[in-house]
Design a protein around this motif. Structure first.
Motif, mmCIF file in Angstrom:
data_model
loop_
_atom_site.group_PDB
_atom_site.id
_atom_site.type_symbol
_atom_site.label_atom_id
_atom_site.label_comp_id
_atom_site.label_asym_id
_atom_site.label_seq_id
_atom_site.Cartn_x
_atom_site.Cartn_y
_atom_site.Cartn_z
ATOM 1 N N ALA A 207 -4.458 -12.248 -4.404
ATOM 2 C CA ALA A 207 -3.415 -11.681 -5.246
ATOM 3 C C ALA A 207 -3.576 -10.164 -5.274
ATOM 4 N N LEU A 208 -2.449 -9.457 -5.549
ATOM 5 C CA LEU A 208 -2.539 -7.986 -5.647
ATOM 6 C C LEU A 208 -3.125 -7.626 -7.008
ATOM 7 N N PRO A 209 -3.919 -6.548 -7.060
ATOM 8 C CA PRO A 209 -4.357 -6.081 -8.384
ATOM 9 C C PRO A 209 -3.129 -5.606 -9.165
ATOM 10 N N LEU A 210 -2.982 -6.058 -10.399
ATOM 11 C CA LEU A 210 -1.758 -5.766 -11.155
ATOM 12 C C LEU A 210 -1.791 -4.364 -11.744
ATOM 13 N N ASN A 211 -0.623 -3.748 -11.841
ATOM 14 C CA ASN A 211 -0.570 -2.486 -12.585
ATOM 15 C C ASN A 211 -0.557 -2.789 -14.082
ATOM 16 N N GLY A 212 -0.592 -1.747 -14.905
ATOM 17 C CA GLY A 212 -0.762 -1.937 -16.348
ATOM 18 C C GLY A 212 0.298 -2.838 -16.956
ATOM 19 N N GLU A 213 1.564 -2.589 -16.608
ATOM 20 C CA GLU A 213 2.644 -3.388 -17.198
ATOM 21 C C GLU A 213 2.598 -4.836 -16.728
ATOM 22 N N GLN A 214 2.321 -5.005 -15.433
ATOM 23 C CA GLN A 214 2.224 -6.373 -14.920
ATOM 24 C C GLN A 214 1.075 -7.111 -15.608
ATOM 25 N N ALA A 215 -0.039 -6.404 -15.797
ATOM 26 C CA ALA A 215 -1.202 -7.034 -16.416
ATOM 27 C C ALA A 215 -0.883 -7.434 -17.855
ATOM 28 N N GLY A 235 12.457 -6.597 -15.697
ATOM 29 C CA GLY A 235 11.843 -5.528 -14.904
ATOM 30 C C GLY A 235 12.778 -5.023 -13.835
ATOM 31 N N VAL A 236 12.834 -3.726 -13.662
ATOM 32 C CA VAL A 236 13.721 -3.141 -12.663
ATOM 33 C C VAL A 236 13.399 -3.728 -11.293
ATOM 34 N N THR A 237 14.374 -3.655 -10.398
ATOM 35 C CA THR A 237 14.180 -4.158 -9.040
ATOM 36 C C THR A 237 12.961 -3.482 -8.421
ATOM 37 N N GLY A 238 12.077 -4.279 -7.861
ATOM 38 C CA GLY A 238 10.903 -3.709 -7.208
ATOM 39 C C GLY A 238 9.754 -3.411 -8.155
ATOM 40 N N SER A 239 9.859 -3.879 -9.406
ATOM 41 C CA SER A 239 8.795 -3.570 -10.361
ATOM 42 C C SER A 239 7.662 -4.590 -10.285
ATOM 43 N N GLY A 240 7.824 -5.595 -9.434
ATOM 44 C CA GLY A 240 6.723 -6.540 -9.257
ATOM 45 C C GLY A 240 6.851 -7.814 -10.070
ATOM 46 N N LYS A 241 8.076 -8.245 -10.356
ATOM 47 C CA LYS A 241 8.260 -9.506 -11.077
ATOM 48 C C LYS A 241 7.745 -10.677 -10.248
ATOM 49 N N THR A 242 8.067 -10.656 -8.945
ATOM 50 C CA THR A 242 7.666 -11.779 -8.099
ATOM 51 C C THR A 242 6.141 -11.898 -8.066
ATOM 52 N N GLU A 243 5.457 -10.767 -8.069
ATOM 53 C CA GLU A 243 3.990 -10.817 -8.096
ATOM 54 C C GLU A 243 3.508 -11.506 -9.380
ATOM 55 N N VAL A 244 4.190 -11.234 -10.486
ATOM 56 C CA VAL A 244 3.820 -11.895 -11.742
ATOM 57 C C VAL A 244 4.076 -13.406 -11.638
ATOM 58 N N GLU A 274 8.783 -17.597 2.632
ATOM 59 C CA GLU A 274 7.611 -17.151 3.365
ATOM 60 C C GLU A 274 6.635 -16.455 2.430
ATOM 61 N N ARG A 275 7.176 -15.704 1.462
ATOM 62 C CA ARG A 275 6.309 -14.984 0.534
ATOM 63 C C ARG A 275 5.471 -15.971 -0.285
ATOM 64 N N PHE A 276 6.097 -17.078 -0.707
ATOM 65 C CA PHE A 276 5.353 -18.081 -1.470
ATOM 66 C C PHE A 276 4.377 -18.834 -0.562
ATOM 67 N N ARG A 391 8.517 0.925 -10.911
ATOM 68 C CA ARG A 391 8.455 0.262 -9.617
ATOM 69 C C ARG A 391 7.040 0.302 -9.109
ATOM 70 N N ALA A 392 6.655 -0.780 -8.431
ATOM 71 C CA ALA A 392 5.303 -0.827 -7.868
ATOM 72 C C ALA A 392 5.097 0.366 -6.929
ATOM 73 N N SER A 393 6.188 0.793 -6.261
ATOM 74 C CA SER A 393 6.056 1.914 -5.332
ATOM 75 C C SER A 393 6.140 3.267 -6.047
ATOM 76 N N HIS A 557 17.518 -9.323 -1.141
ATOM 77 C CA HIS A 557 16.984 -8.862 0.139
ATOM 78 C C HIS A 557 16.267 -7.523 -0.006
ATOM 79 N N HIS A 558 15.102 -7.453 0.585
ATOM 80 C CA HIS A 558 14.378 -6.187 0.584
ATOM 81 C C HIS A 558 14.843 -5.383 1.787
ATOM 82 N N LEU A 559 15.395 -4.216 1.542
ATOM 83 C CA LEU A 559 15.874 -3.360 2.628
ATOM 84 C C LEU A 559 15.180 -2.016 2.487
HETATM 85 P P1 ADP Z 1 10.586 -7.616 -7.957
HETATM 86 O O1 ADP Z 1 10.427 -9.103 -7.830
HETATM 87 O O2 ADP Z 1 10.499 -7.129 -9.369
HETATM 88 O O3 ADP Z 1 11.794 -7.068 -7.234
HETATM 89 P P2 ADP Z 1 8.328 -7.548 -6.166
HETATM 90 O O4 ADP Z 1 7.344 -8.459 -6.805
HETATM 91 O O5 ADP Z 1 9.112 -8.060 -5.016
HETATM 92 O O6 ADP Z 1 9.320 -6.941 -7.261
HETATM 93 O O7 ADP Z 1 7.548 -6.225 -5.769
HETATM 94 C C1 ADP Z 1 8.154 -5.169 -5.025
HETATM 95 C C2 ADP Z 1 7.151 -4.658 -3.998
HETATM 96 O O8 ADP Z 1 6.009 -4.123 -4.643
HETATM 97 C C3 ADP Z 1 6.654 -5.734 -3.078
HETATM 98 O O9 ADP Z 1 6.544 -5.198 -1.800
HETATM 99 C C4 ADP Z 1 5.298 -6.098 -3.639
HETATM 100 O O10 ADP Z 1 4.430 -6.568 -2.644
HETATM 101 C C5 ADP Z 1 4.815 -4.782 -4.215
HETATM 102 N N1 ADP Z 1 3.949 -4.988 -5.373
HETATM 103 C C6 ADP Z 1 4.205 -5.745 -6.471
HETATM 104 N N2 ADP Z 1 3.189 -5.707 -7.344
HETATM 105 C C7 ADP Z 1 2.242 -4.892 -6.798
HETATM 106 C C8 ADP Z 1 0.938 -4.443 -7.223
HETATM 107 N N3 ADP Z 1 0.420 -4.814 -8.379
HETATM 108 N N4 ADP Z 1 0.277 -3.636 -6.380
HETATM 109 C C9 ADP Z 1 0.821 -3.250 -5.210
HETATM 110 N N5 ADP Z 1 2.013 -3.625 -4.761
HETATM 111 C C10 ADP Z 1 2.731 -4.440 -5.537
#
Ligand code: ADP
Ligand code: ZN
Ligand code: ZN
Length: 745
Positions: A207-215, A235-244, A274-276, A391-393, A557-559
């Protein structure tokens, strides 16, 4: 009382696949199932002149009919009842949406079960090496080099191999049989969906190490793994919801429980799966429209038996039984595809909440642009509100820039400064997404001499102009016809496209930027699933290109290389009559904007509009969806609209407008009288014509019920249905009651 002492009931109350809102009584007959008679057993019964598969809902000893008049069932089809959690959810759904129980059950089970097949998974032959086969020098192979080679291969596969894999290596069945006879290998039957719950670790990649908000969000979820615990993951698009989600699922699977994940229709892409699948060692079962009947039954059975730890599916997957439910996740919870718009009009997100409550498990609703319903519940404290603002980025989401269209010449729907911005972005080596909310070449064909517009003969709607092949098509009834040479009204040949659609914009951009690939992505260009994936694969390689697309492109879609988003026309939802139109178009704009600047480049979003001063659009551009949503909630409160009030919409349709008008008047009148008599706090409005009154040559009218209390709304709705069922003239009219309608169309 032990089952073998339980006397056989005299009456079985059976739900039959029919629109009738009632059960039918039968007598038990034939051999009793081994655990006795129970609700949830399927039975084959005579019904009219047909034989149908029904489900026992109740076993009892009395009937309203004389017992001697009851017909016996033909056969009981199951040895054990269908899963209890599934039956409970179906009964709840039928009651809540006031839909016939038989039809609800029918809708919620795989086709093969409807046809009376056994609830069993298909199996496959597996070949494993025995202990003797693992010995250093197994006996009996000295003069059989092929058998020795086969054994050596099988020894490299600790989980065994299926027959197909063995034959593919040019070994034969005879060689397999010979090794079995020598006691060196064994044959097993294993379900095609996999052998069973995970034995080793659940994770295939860390698993990815979570940022503060995700944690913080994850911490909140960990607190409530054993209780009903509804959360809005906002969470805004790309904020890492799927990681949660992934880490919540990991926790659930680690506790030997199952996770059910619902995604929008457009969201269940090979990319998501594929991500799952990459993250988990354990099987991920996907339920989507592309499955065969057999695959669907296999998946259902694996979920019901607890062999499938992770189940991902679209709307109807909410009806998947789970042996050990652990969590439910609804991704993009605001998405319209979670509501079924015909027949059984359920909302999968709302049922997810109900189901999680029943199981006592957490449920996560995730979105960058939550529905006003869910936001309201979160503000009221019914849901825990978990925010991901970064955003995670680390790039802030792009802001919308409004571009005034008034009085400026357009090419393919685009004005010159926007075309310049496209050029600059292409020169910098980036990709551009041009978003149009309409398929086809242009909205319609118009006569510039007399103002004639191409209209559908069957609907109150314009036909859409398509270029390849050239034709006019109605997107409401699919009626098609060729292009006229001259105006049917005045004979002028000055027929021109009116407005812009995907094809026309694509054509203009291709002319303007001849060296750059232009990909059109809409339902017409991607009828085949793999066509879309192929295009997206090419786009992800990162070469400069132009993407022209509809809603299909807005979601999921991630673009990462898209750096500029252009919205050709933002005005569709601004002044629509439907009270949810503005909410939905704001969600769409924000989602499209979320496509820009996902990678290292911050992006721009240019929004063309004829109404740059519209206060809602300005608020959305200046402060984003959340601020607009706050304001819309206040407006809904002031206007007594959902989520502050509950609605039910009666739709009436018939080929004859007098039939719907008369029935509409009478049912509304009768319902108002009943409401008054019973002192219910319910409004009954109408009848009024539907927004598109004529569709496929049928006339549509509506009657609306509104109430502050669900119980009052339901009582009025149930009464109205009973009135219609008893009314002879209602048989000439098709009608349906939509509880919590998502649209008033
Ligand atoms: P969302 O579902 O909110 O759109 P994602 O979970 O798809 O966001 O995350 C967007 C991008 O950021 C993905 O490429 C993901 O791998 C990356 N990402 C998410 N969480 C982290 C994290 N804690 N550390 C590094 N990268 C992360
Ligand atoms: Zn004309
Ligand atoms: Zn039509």
């Amino acid at each position: 009382m032990p089952d073998f002492l339980r006397p056989t009931p005299r009456v079985l109350r059976v739900a039959i696949p029919s629109p009738l809102r009632r059960l039918f009584d039968y007598r038990p007959a034939g051999p009793a199932p081994s655990d006795g008679w129970h609700p949830g057993l399927r039975v084959r019964v005579p019904f009219g002149r047909r034989q149908v598969v029904g489900v026992i809902i109740e076993c009892r000893d009395e009937s309203e009919l004389p017992l001697a008049d009851l017909k016996p069932i033909d056969a009981c089809l199951d040895d054990a009842p269908l899963p209890e959690d599934w039956l409970w959810l179906c009964r709840f759904t039928a009651r809540y949406y006031q839909h016939a129980i038989g039809d609800t059950l029918h809708h919620a089970m795989p086709a093969l079960l409807r046809q009376g097949r056994a609830l069993a998974a298909r199996t496959r032959e597996h070949w494993n090496v025995t202990e003797a086969g693992h010995a250093d020098a197994p006996a009996g192979l000295e003069r059989a080099p092929r058998q020795a080679a086969l054994l050596a291969m099988l020894r490299q596969h600790p989980h065994g191999l299926v027959t197909q894999a063995v034959l593919a290596q040019s070994f034969t069945r005879e060689q397999l049989k010979a090794l079995v006879n020598k006691g060196l290998i064994e044959r097993h039957e294993q379900p095609v969906t996999g052998g069973g719950p995970p034995k080793g670790p659940a994770l295939a990649e860390p698993a990815l190490p979570l940022n503060g908000e995700q944690a913080a969000a994850m911490g909140a979820l960990h607190e409530g793994l054993d209780a009903f615990h509804p959360c809005l993951l906002h969470g805004v698009t790309g904020s890492g919801k799927t990681e949660v989600y992934l880490q919540l699922i990991e926790a659930v699977v680690g506790r030997q429980r199952q996770a059910l994940v619902l995604v929008p229709e457009i969201g269940l892409t090979p990319q998501t799966l594929e991500r799952f699948r990459k993250r988990f060692q354990v099987p991920v079962v996907a339920l989507h429209s592309g499955l065969t009947d057999h695959e669907r039954l296999d998946a259902w059975e694996a979920a019901a038996n607890g062999r499938a730890p992770i189940v991902i599916g679209t709307r109807s997957a909410i009806f998947t039984p789970l042996a050990r439910p652990g969590a439910i996740i609804v991704d993009e919870e605001h998405d319209g595809s979670f509501k079924q718009q015909e027949g059984l009009r359920y909302h999968a997100r709302d049922l997810a909440i109900i189901r999680a409550h029943r199981h006592g498990i957490p449920v996560v609703l995730g979105s960058a642009t939550p529905s006003l319903e869910s936001l309201h519940r979160a503000r009221a404290g019914d849901y825990r509100h978990l925010r991901l603002t970064r955003r995670a980025s680390r790039h802030a989401p792009a802001r919308l820039e409004l571009v005034d269209l008034r009085g400026r010449p357009r090419q393919g729907g685009l004005i010159a400064p926007v075309i310049d911005a496209i050029k600059t972005t292409l020169n910098a080596g980036h990709q551009i997404l041009v978003f149009i909310n309409r398929r086809g070449f242009a909205p319609t064909l118009a006569c510039h001499a007399c103002g004639w517009l191409a209209e559908c003969n069957h609907c109150d709607a314009h036909m859409t102009l398509h270029r390849q092949p050239p034709l006019l098509a109605c997107h409401h009834c699919d009626h098609r016809r060729g292009l006229p040479d001259a105006c049917p009204d005045c004979g002028s040949a000055d027929l021109r496209p009116l407005g812009s659609g995907t094809e026309r914009t694509e054509e203009t951009l291709a002319e303007r930027f001849p060296d750059i690939p232009v990909h059109r992505i809409d339902r017409d260009s991607t009828r085949r699933r793999d066509a879309l994936e192929r295009t997206l694969g090419e786009v992800r390689r990162g070469e400069p290109c132009l993407l022209v697309g509809t809603q299909m492109l807005a979601k999921g879609h991630h673009l990462p290389h898209v750096n500029l988003v252009v919205v050709v026309n933002a005005d569709a939802g601004l002044y629509a009559s439907d009270f949810r139109a503005l909410e939905h178009s704001a969600q769409l704009l924000e989602q499209v904007a979320g496509r820009a600047g996902r990678s290292s480049h911050p992006g721009r979003v240019l929004v063309q509009t004829l109404h740059p001063d519209d206060p809602n659009l300005r608020l959305l551009a200046a402060r984003g969806y959340d601020a607009l949503a706050e304001q819309l909630l206040e407006e809904r409160r002031a206007a007594s609209l959902p989520p502050f009030r509950f609605l039910a919409l009666l739709r009436l349709e018939s080929p004859r407008d007098s039939d719907v008008n008369e029935l509409g008047e009478r049912v509304a009148e009768a319902t108002r009288e009943h409401i008054e008599q019973r002192g219910l706090n319910v409004d009954c409005l109408g009848p009024v014509p539907a927004p598109m009154e004529r569709r496929q040559n049928r006339y549509h009218m509506q009657v609306m019920l509104g109430a502050d209390k669900r119980s009052h709304l339901h009582e009025a709705g149930a009464w109205l249905i009973a009135w219609l069922e008893a009314e002879p003239t209602a048989r000439r009219v098709r009608w349906s009651l939509d509880i919590d309608p998502q649209t008033l169309a």
